[in-house]
Design a protein around this motif. Structure first.
Motif, PDB file in Angstrom:
ATOM      1  N   ASP A 176     117.610  46.578  40.069  1.00  0.00           N
ATOM      2  CA  ASP A 176     117.845  45.167  39.791  1.00  0.00           C
ATOM      3  C   ASP A 176     118.098  44.466  41.116  1.00  0.00           C
ATOM      4  N   SER A 214     121.648  39.489  39.319  1.00  0.00           N
ATOM      5  CA  SER A 214     122.377  40.051  38.173  1.00  0.00           C
ATOM      6  C   SER A 214     123.781  39.462  38.075  1.00  0.00           C
ATOM      7  N   LYS A 218     121.691  42.339  33.502  1.00  0.00           N
ATOM      8  CA  LYS A 218     120.669  43.117  34.184  1.00  0.00           C
ATOM      9  C   LYS A 218     119.290  42.661  33.701  1.00  0.00           C
ATOM     10  N   PRO A 219     118.241  42.964  34.449  1.00  0.00           N
ATOM     11  CA  PRO A 219     116.905  42.547  34.002  1.00  0.00           C
ATOM     12  C   PRO A 219     116.480  43.250  32.724  1.00  0.00           C
ATOM     13  N   TYR A 276     111.538  33.879  30.715  1.00  0.00           N
ATOM     14  CA  TYR A 276     112.307  34.718  31.631  1.00  0.00           C
ATOM     15  C   TYR A 276     112.573  33.984  32.932  1.00  0.00           C
ATOM     16  N   TYR A 290     114.542  38.541  33.945  1.00  0.00           N
ATOM     17  CA  TYR A 290     115.858  38.354  33.353  1.00  0.00           C
ATOM     18  C   TYR A 290     115.715  37.377  32.188  1.00  0.00           C
TER      19      TYR A 290
END
Length: 317
Positions: free
Chosen positions: A150, A155, A161-162, A183, A293
């Motif tokens: 990540d 983050s 987290k992704p 995203y 993300y």
């Protein structure tokens, strides 16, 4: 009379949305940052206002930048069978012959794919490793140690987290058609370069959408491709327009859109905000990794949904 007045009011509102968005935060080009920002700075200056930027000196410590030659990938990944998108024209997930056509997802040894990229083997088709299901972690786990699982400051900024980390490698003929994603996207180029054409979400009234029958490229016995309808699938809303060569007679509203273009080079990272429309080209053999993300479904999302609904309503009326 009342319906006509309502329609004029909606049209006026739609015209005002993009204009006011540009006046409030329009950029003539995608700005560069010469270092990765702090989590607070990144959220405040870029994520919250939904603005793209290119970040330099953010991935210079990655071993991938000097290790990921095609020879290295051939040695490390070898003959492992991976998913490769194959098309006759370079357009996967795009409108073609009045269909939304998805690529053939071919399972093939990675070394055979590299033979095609390096032109050791010739093929009339276009090959692209682009499976967007966190394929770096799922299909290429041996490469994760050369990058990061990540982006720590991202983050921390987003508190998550992704959802996915994707690996991209393909031919220059492979093109990503104009679309948007839900995203926050950090797109990192390892070698070569990617060319992005971008539209902010506020350009939605000028960007055409249609519903298309879903279909897939299939290889016939003679090696040619045929388009096979996915008969049980729902119709897919997609953008039929090529922003590099727009048909303004068919889509005159697009003339009012204001695209941004940028080139992301090796060692650079593009922050592509959620809901931004993007069309992507690449140099031959370009290698990239991106981090998806999940976006926050907040006021920005509600704003976009309202704009989308108003645009559709005007088309129906």
């Amino acid at each position: 009379m009342a319906e006509g007045a309502a329609l004029r009011a909606v049209r006026s509102c739609l015209a005002a949305f993009p204009r006011e968005a540009r006046e409030l935060g329009w950029m003539e080009s995608v700005p560069y940052l010469d270092r990765p920002p702090s989590p607070l700075e990144f959220y405040r200056e870029w994520v919250s206002p939904n603005k793209p930027c290119i970040i330099q000196n953010a991935i210079g410590h990655w071993p991938a930048l000097h290790k990921w030659t095609l020879a290295y990938l051939r040695e490390v990944v070898g003959r492992k069978v991976v998913s490769v998108a194959v098309t006759p024209n370079g357009y996967a997930d795009a409108v073609f012959h009045n269909r939304f056509v998805m690529p053939e997802e071919r399972q093939m040894p990675f070394m055979d794919f590299l033979d095609i990229v390096e032109k050791k083997v010739t093929s009339p088709n276009v090959f692209y490793v682009q499976k967007q299901c966190s394929n770096l972690t799922e299909e290429f786990p041996e490469l994760i140690c050369d990058v990061q699982p990540d982006i720590p400051w991202m983050s921390e900024a987003l508190g998550k987290k992704p959802d996915a980390v994707n690996f991209w490698l393909g031919e220059s003929a492979a093109v990503t058609s104009l679309h948007k994603d839900h995203y926050e996207n950090l797109y990192c180029v390892i070698s070569g370069e990617k060319r992005f054409l971008l539209h902010p979400p506020s350009d939605r009234p000028f960007i055409p959408y249609e519903l298309y029958q879903a279909a897939t490229y299939k290889v016939s016995e003679d090696g040619s491709f045929e388009i096979v309808d996915e008969k049980t699938a729902d119709k897919v809303p997609w953008i039929p327009l090529d922003p590099l060569n727009p048909n303004l007679e068919q889509y005159p509203e697009y003339a009012q859109a204001k695209p941004l273009q940028c080139t992301v080079k090796a060692g650079e990272m593009l922050y592509l905000p959620s809901l931004w429309f993007h069309h992507v080209q690449q140099s031959h053999g370009c290698i990239a990794v991106n981090y998806w993300y999940d976006m926050e479904y907040d006021l920005k999302y509600s704003y976009y949904q309202l704009l989308d609904c108003l645009t559709k309503a005007v088309k129906v009326l």
